[in-house]
Write a protein that holds these residues in place. Structure first.
Motif, PDB file in Angstrom:
ATOM      1  N   LEU A  25       0.804  -1.224   0.000  1.00 35.33           N
ATOM      2  CA  LEU A  25       0.000   0.000   0.000  1.00 35.33           C
ATOM      3  C   LEU A  25       0.836   1.274   0.000  1.00 35.33           C
ATOM      4  O   LEU A  25       0.285   2.369  -0.057  1.00 35.33           O
ATOM      5  CB  LEU A  25      -0.949   0.009   1.206  1.00 35.33           C
ATOM      6  N   ASP A  26       2.157   1.140   0.051  1.00 37.24           N
ATOM      7  CA  ASP A  26       3.042   2.295   0.138  1.00 37.24           C
ATOM      8  C   ASP A  26       3.971   2.319  -1.079  1.00 37.24           C
ATOM      9  O   ASP A  26       4.931   1.546  -1.156  1.00 37.24           O
ATOM     10  CB  ASP A  26       3.861   2.237   1.429  1.00 37.24           C
ATOM     11  N   ALA A  27       3.684   3.225  -2.017  1.00 31.73           N
ATOM     12  CA  ALA A  27       4.463   3.308  -3.254  1.00 31.73           C
ATOM     13  C   ALA A  27       5.927   3.646  -3.003  1.00 31.73           C
ATOM     14  O   ALA A  27       6.776   3.399  -3.868  1.00 31.73           O
ATOM     15  CB  ALA A  27       3.850   4.350  -4.189  1.00 31.73           C
ATOM     16  N   ASP A  28       6.240   4.198  -1.828  1.00 33.76           N
ATOM     17  CA  ASP A  28       7.622   4.573  -1.511  1.00 33.76           C
ATOM     18  C   ASP A  28       8.344   3.543  -0.655  1.00 33.76           C
ATOM     19  O   ASP A  28       9.435   3.814  -0.160  1.00 33.76           O
ATOM     20  CB  ASP A  28       7.623   5.926  -0.790  1.00 33.76           C
ATOM     21  N   ASP A 113      -9.753  -2.535   3.400  1.00 32.14           N
ATOM     22  CA  ASP A 113     -10.424  -2.943   2.171  1.00 32.14           C
ATOM     23  C   ASP A 113      -9.655  -2.370   0.987  1.00 32.14           C
ATOM     24  O   ASP A 113      -9.282  -1.185   0.993  1.00 32.14           O
ATOM     25  CB  ASP A 113     -11.854  -2.414   2.143  1.00 32.14           C
ATOM     26  N   VAL A 114      -9.402  -3.208  -0.009  1.00 30.65           N
ATOM     27  CA  VAL A 114      -8.699  -2.762  -1.210  1.00 30.65           C
ATOM     28  C   VAL A 114      -9.448  -3.223  -2.443  1.00 30.65           C
ATOM     29  O   VAL A 114     -10.086  -4.283  -2.450  1.00 30.65           O
ATOM     30  CB  VAL A 114      -7.238  -3.264  -1.265  1.00 30.65           C
ATOM     31  N   ARG A 115      -9.387  -2.398  -3.465  1.00 29.14           N
ATOM     32  CA  ARG A 115      -9.824  -2.790  -4.800  1.00 29.14           C
ATOM     33  C   ARG A 115      -8.570  -3.302  -5.494  1.00 29.14           C
ATOM     34  O   ARG A 115      -7.507  -2.664  -5.421  1.00 29.14           O
ATOM     35  CB  ARG A 115     -10.415  -1.580  -5.527  1.00 29.14           C
ATOM     36  N   VAL A 116      -8.663  -4.453  -6.129  1.00 30.26           N
ATOM     37  CA  VAL A 116      -7.513  -5.102  -6.751  1.00 30.26           C
ATOM     38  C   VAL A 116      -7.671  -5.045  -8.259  1.00 30.26           C
ATOM     39  O   VAL A 116      -8.765  -5.244  -8.786  1.00 30.26           O
ATOM     40  CB  VAL A 116      -7.407  -6.579  -6.297  1.00 30.26           C
ATOM     41  N   VAL A 136      -7.237   2.116  -2.505  1.00 34.07           N
ATOM     42  CA  VAL A 136      -7.971   2.225  -1.238  1.00 34.07           C
ATOM     43  C   VAL A 136      -8.929   3.417  -1.258  1.00 34.07           C
ATOM     44  O   VAL A 136      -9.548   3.729  -0.246  1.00 34.07           O
ATOM     45  CB  VAL A 136      -7.008   2.327  -0.020  1.00 34.07           C
ATOM     46  N   ASP A 137      -9.058   4.074  -2.420  1.00 28.95           N
ATOM     47  CA  ASP A 137      -9.894   5.276  -2.515  1.00 28.95           C
ATOM     48  C   ASP A 137     -10.922   5.185  -3.644  1.00 28.95           C
ATOM     49  O   ASP A 137     -11.203   6.173  -4.327  1.00 28.95           O
ATOM     50  CB  ASP A 137      -9.022   6.523  -2.666  1.00 28.95           C
ATOM     51  N   GLY A 138     -11.486   4.005  -3.831  1.00 28.02           N
ATOM     52  CA  GLY A 138     -12.537   3.856  -4.828  1.00 28.02           C
ATOM     53  C   GLY A 138     -12.058   3.963  -6.264  1.00 28.02           C
ATOM     54  O   GLY A 138     -12.785   4.472  -7.115  1.00 28.02           O
ATOM     55  N   GLU A 139     -10.841   3.535  -6.525  1.00 26.45           N
ATOM     56  CA  GLU A 139     -10.230   3.512  -7.862  1.00 26.45           C
ATOM     57  C   GLU A 139      -9.841   4.894  -8.387  1.00 26.45           C
ATOM     58  O   GLU A 139      -9.582   5.057  -9.572  1.00 26.45           O
ATOM     59  CB  GLU A 139     -11.129   2.793  -8.886  1.00 26.45           C
TER      60      GLU A 139
END
Length: 156
Positions: A25-28, A113-116, A136-139
């Motif tokens: 969840l962390d791009a960095d 909750d995640v959208r994959v 995690v923000d509705g796409e």
């Protein structure tokens, strides 16, 4: 439009270069890289397939069962890992006219909750690319957290 032979390109044996974020969840968070091998075979006259990925450097295996729904004209992709022994919720989708496959589903990661999203692209007789992203923000935004570059064994 998708059909029961969309994943025929994947049948056979592959060397796989994996890059994945250390925190999905962390791009960095930084990337880890590791090699794997994969073997895929057809079932149901092409309307299903199974692959097993072996990751010897990390001591685990992964498995994907893909099933084509002829009524809805979509695929469900179902992943499991020897680390958990559980089947993750499927992602569902299809290939477009450009040959790119996009598949979506809902899951949880670290209690969120995640959208994959899975994307298959760069498909040729000897190569393919798979990537996974979470939202995690509705796409509205996506974090691409795992990329696999496939090269057919013996094609180098």
């Amino acid at each position: 439009m998708s059909g029961p032979h969309d994943f025929d390109f994947l049948h056979g044996e592959w060397d796989v270069r994996n890059r994945r974020l250390t925190d999905f969840l962390d791009a960095d968070s930084g990337w880890e890289e590791f090699g794997a091998t994969s073997r895929c075979w057809s079932l149901f006259d092409g309307a299903a397939n199974l692959d097993e990925m072996t990751v010897p450097g990390q001591g685990w295996k992964g498995l994907t069962l893909r099933l084509f729904d002829p009524a809805a004209l979509v695929w469900s992709l179902n992943w499991s890992s020897s680390r958990s022994g559980k089947l993750f919720p499927p992602v569902v989708g299809r290939f477009g006219p450009d040959g790119r496959g996009e598949f979506h589903g809902d899951d949880t990661h670290d209690g969120k909750d995640v959208r994959v999203r899975f994307v298959w692209s760069g498909i040729s007789a000897s190569t393919a690319r798979w990537e996974q992203a979470f939202s995690v923000d509705g796409e509205r935004t996506w974090v691409t957290n795992w990329v696999m570059e496939f090269v057919r064994r013996g094609s180098s």
